[in-house]
Motif scaffolding. Structure first.
Motif, PDB file in Angstrom:
ATOM      1  N   ARG A   1      44.789  98.400 103.201  1.00 52.54           N
ATOM      2  CA  ARG A   1      45.467  97.109 103.029  1.00 52.54           C
ATOM      3  C   ARG A   1      46.278  97.087 101.735  1.00 52.54           C
ATOM      4  NH1 ARG A   1      40.441  94.206 103.990  1.00 52.54           N
ATOM      5  NH2 ARG A   1      40.178  94.243 106.226  1.00 52.54           N
ATOM      6  N   LEU A   2      45.685  97.573 100.650  1.00 53.42           N
ATOM      7  CA  LEU A   2      46.366  97.576  99.361  1.00 53.42           C
ATOM      8  C   LEU A   2      47.589  98.482  99.373  1.00 53.42           C
ATOM      9  CD1 LEU A   2      43.176  97.668  97.131  1.00 53.42           C
ATOM     10  CD2 LEU A   2      44.794  95.755  97.320  1.00 53.42           C
ATOM     11  N   VAL A   3      47.459  99.650 100.003  1.00 57.13           N
ATOM     12  CA  VAL A   3      48.591 100.578 100.094  1.00 57.13           C
ATOM     13  C   VAL A   3      49.669  99.967 100.991  1.00 57.13           C
ATOM     14  CG1 VAL A   3      49.336 102.848 100.931  1.00 57.13           C
ATOM     15  CG2 VAL A   3      47.229 102.639  99.591  1.00 57.13           C
ATOM     16  N   ARG A   4      49.257  99.424 102.133  1.00 54.83           N
ATOM     17  CA  ARG A   4      50.204  98.800 103.061  1.00 54.83           C
ATOM     18  C   ARG A   4      51.016  97.703 102.376  1.00 54.83           C
ATOM     19  NH1 ARG A   4      48.585  94.828 106.904  1.00 54.83           N
ATOM     20  NH2 ARG A   4      47.637  93.917 105.047  1.00 54.83           N
ATOM     21  N   ASP A   5      50.350  96.879 101.559  1.00 54.31           N
ATOM     22  CA  ASP A   5      51.033  95.777 100.884  1.00 54.31           C
ATOM     23  C   ASP A   5      52.153  96.275  99.971  1.00 54.31           C
ATOM     24  OD1 ASP A   5      49.345  94.075 102.206  1.00 54.31           O
ATOM     25  OD2 ASP A   5      48.105  93.623 100.440  1.00 54.31           O
ATOM     26  N   ARG A   6      52.073  97.532  99.538  1.00 51.41           N
ATOM     27  CA  ARG A   6      53.093  98.090  98.648  1.00 51.41           C
ATOM     28  C   ARG A   6      54.134  98.950  99.367  1.00 51.41           C
ATOM     29  NH1 ARG A   6      48.851  96.604  96.019  1.00 51.41           N
ATOM     30  NH2 ARG A   6      48.886  96.092  93.825  1.00 51.41           N
ATOM     31  N   VAL A   7      53.738  99.627 100.416  1.00 53.59           N
ATOM     32  CA  VAL A   7      54.668 100.556 101.066  1.00 53.59           C
ATOM     33  C   VAL A   7      55.220 100.040 102.395  1.00 53.59           C
ATOM     34  CG1 VAL A   7      53.579 102.525  99.934  1.00 53.59           C
ATOM     35  CG2 VAL A   7      52.958 101.984 102.298  1.00 53.59           C
ATOM     36  N   ALA A   8      54.543  99.106 103.044  1.00 58.32           N
ATOM     37  CA  ALA A   8      54.986  98.586 104.339  1.00 58.32           C
ATOM     38  C   ALA A   8      54.532  97.145 104.515  1.00 58.32           C
ATOM     39  CB  ALA A   8      54.456  99.468 105.465  1.00 58.32           C
ATOM     40  N   PRO A   9      54.985  96.233 103.641  1.00 57.81           N
ATOM     41  CA  PRO A   9      54.541  94.838 103.727  1.00 57.81           C
ATOM     42  C   PRO A   9      54.815  94.258 105.110  1.00 57.81           C
ATOM     43  CG  PRO A   9      55.915  95.195 101.786  1.00 57.81           C
ATOM     44  CD  PRO A   9      55.971  96.450 102.602  1.00 57.81           C
ATOM     45  N   GLY A  10      53.856  93.496 105.593  1.00 58.30           N
ATOM     46  CA  GLY A  10      54.025  92.856 106.883  1.00 58.30           C
ATOM     47  C   GLY A  10      53.589  93.710 108.066  1.00 58.30           C
ATOM     48  N   ARG A  11      53.349  94.976 107.852  1.00 58.55           N
ATOM     49  CA  ARG A  11      52.931  95.854 108.941  1.00 58.55           C
ATOM     50  C   ARG A  11      51.471  95.592 109.297  1.00 58.55           C
ATOM     51  NH1 ARG A  11      52.178 102.334 108.560  1.00 58.55           N
ATOM     52  NH2 ARG A  11      50.745 102.430 110.288  1.00 58.55           N
ATOM     53  N   SER A  12      51.166  95.569 110.574  1.00 51.10           N
ATOM     54  CA  SER A  12      49.786  95.400 111.020  1.00 51.10           C
ATOM     55  C   SER A  12      49.040  96.727 110.906  1.00 51.10           C
ATOM     56  CB  SER A  12      49.765  94.941 112.476  1.00 51.10           C
ATOM     57  OG  SER A  12      48.454  94.978 112.972  1.00 51.10           O
ATOM     58  N   LEU A  13      47.780  96.639 110.579  1.00 50.23           N
ATOM     59  CA  LEU A  13      46.937  97.832 110.546  1.00 50.23           C
ATOM     60  C   LEU A  13      46.100  97.941 111.824  1.00 50.23           C
ATOM     61  CD1 LEU A  13      45.751  97.876 106.839  1.00 50.23           C
ATOM     62  CD2 LEU A  13      47.490  99.302 107.907  1.00 50.23           C
ATOM     63  N   GLY A  14      46.400  97.124 112.811  1.00 52.34           N
ATOM     64  CA  GLY A  14      45.701  97.208 114.087  1.00 52.34           C
ATOM     65  C   GLY A  14      44.274  96.717 114.016  1.00 52.34           C
ATOM     66  N   HIS A  15      43.384  97.420 114.722  1.00 47.27           N
ATOM     67  CA  HIS A  15      41.993  96.991 114.858  1.00 47.27           C
ATOM     68  C   HIS A  15      41.258  96.887 113.542  1.00 47.27           C
ATOM     69  CE1 HIS A  15      41.440 101.352 114.668  1.00 47.27           C
ATOM     70  NE2 HIS A  15      40.219 101.068 114.244  1.00 47.27           N
ATOM     71  N   SER A  16      41.635  97.700 112.530  1.00 49.02           N
ATOM     72  CA  SER A  16      40.911  97.685 111.263  1.00 49.02           C
ATOM     73  C   SER A  16      41.133  96.378 110.490  1.00 49.02           C
ATOM     74  CB  SER A  16      41.273  98.889 110.394  1.00 49.02           C
ATOM     75  OG  SER A  16      42.637  98.865 110.050  1.00 49.02           O
ATOM     76  N   GLU A  17      42.195  95.656 110.812  1.00 51.03           N
ATOM     77  CA  GLU A  17      42.442  94.383 110.121  1.00 51.03           C
ATOM     78  C   GLU A  17      41.608  93.247 110.679  1.00 51.03           C
ATOM     79  OE1 GLU A  17      46.137  93.550 107.590  1.00 51.03           O
ATOM     80  OE2 GLU A  17      46.711  93.568 109.675  1.00 51.03           O
ATOM     81  N   GLY A  18      41.058  93.411 111.849  1.00 53.96           N
ATOM     82  CA  GLY A  18      40.266  92.358 112.464  1.00 53.96           C
ATOM     83  C   GLY A  18      38.999  92.032 111.705  1.00 53.96           C
ATOM     84  N   LYS A  19      38.627  92.853 110.726  1.00 48.04           N
ATOM     85  CA  LYS A  19      37.368  92.674 109.995  1.00 48.04           C
ATOM     86  C   LYS A  19      37.533  91.790 108.750  1.00 48.04           C
ATOM     87  CE  LYS A  19      35.613  97.075 111.580  1.00 48.04           C
ATOM     88  NZ  LYS A  19      35.249  98.428 111.226  1.00 48.04           N
ATOM     89  N   GLN A  20      38.702  91.207 108.533  1.00 50.07           N
ATOM     90  CA  GLN A  20      38.900  90.350 107.360  1.00 50.07           C
ATOM     91  C   GLN A  20      38.194  89.021 107.573  1.00 50.07           C
ATOM     92  OE1 GLN A  20      43.032  89.643 106.938  1.00 50.07           O
ATOM     93  NE2 GLN A  20      43.498  91.647 106.148  1.00 50.07           N
ATOM     94  N   GLY A  21      37.194  88.686 106.795  1.00 50.00           N
ATOM     95  CA  GLY A  21      36.465  87.465 106.931  1.00 50.00           C
ATOM     96  C   GLY A  21      37.186  86.346 107.446  1.00 50.00           C
TER      97      GLY A  21
END
Length: 97
Positions: A77-97
């Protein structure tokens, strides 16, 4: 092709005294697999003194001394926010409280 024209470099500095190379290499593999078109380089940097720091374009995004060992999803998530903002990480993002 990358979302931006800027090249992105990730560095994982790990403690050789603590034998954290396997952990750093595993995290590197996870990041390279996830961001294969966004990253131009990923470096493993040997260090000492219990260091385990992930940097994106020279800026620390995770430091073990402050946050403990990272879960790959958190670092992605932290890397994505810097290199590809707005991109979905798919199933792994579903675990955000």
């Amino acid at each position: 092709m990358s979302d931006s024209a800027e090249p992105h470099r990730v560095e994982i500095e790990y403690c050789t005294q603590c034998r954290w190379l396997p952990r750093a290499a595993w995290l590197a593999q996870e990041l390279l697999t996830t961001f294969e078109s966004e990253l131009d380089e990923l470096a493993l940097k040997p260090g000492t003194g219990g260091v385990f720091v992930v940097r994106v374009d020279g800026e620390p995004v995770w430091d073990r001394r402050e946050h403990g060992f990272p879960e790959p999803t958190a670092v992605k998530r932290l890397v994505r926010d810097r290199v590809a903002p707005g991109r979905s990480l798919g199933h792994s993002e579903g675990k955000q409280g």
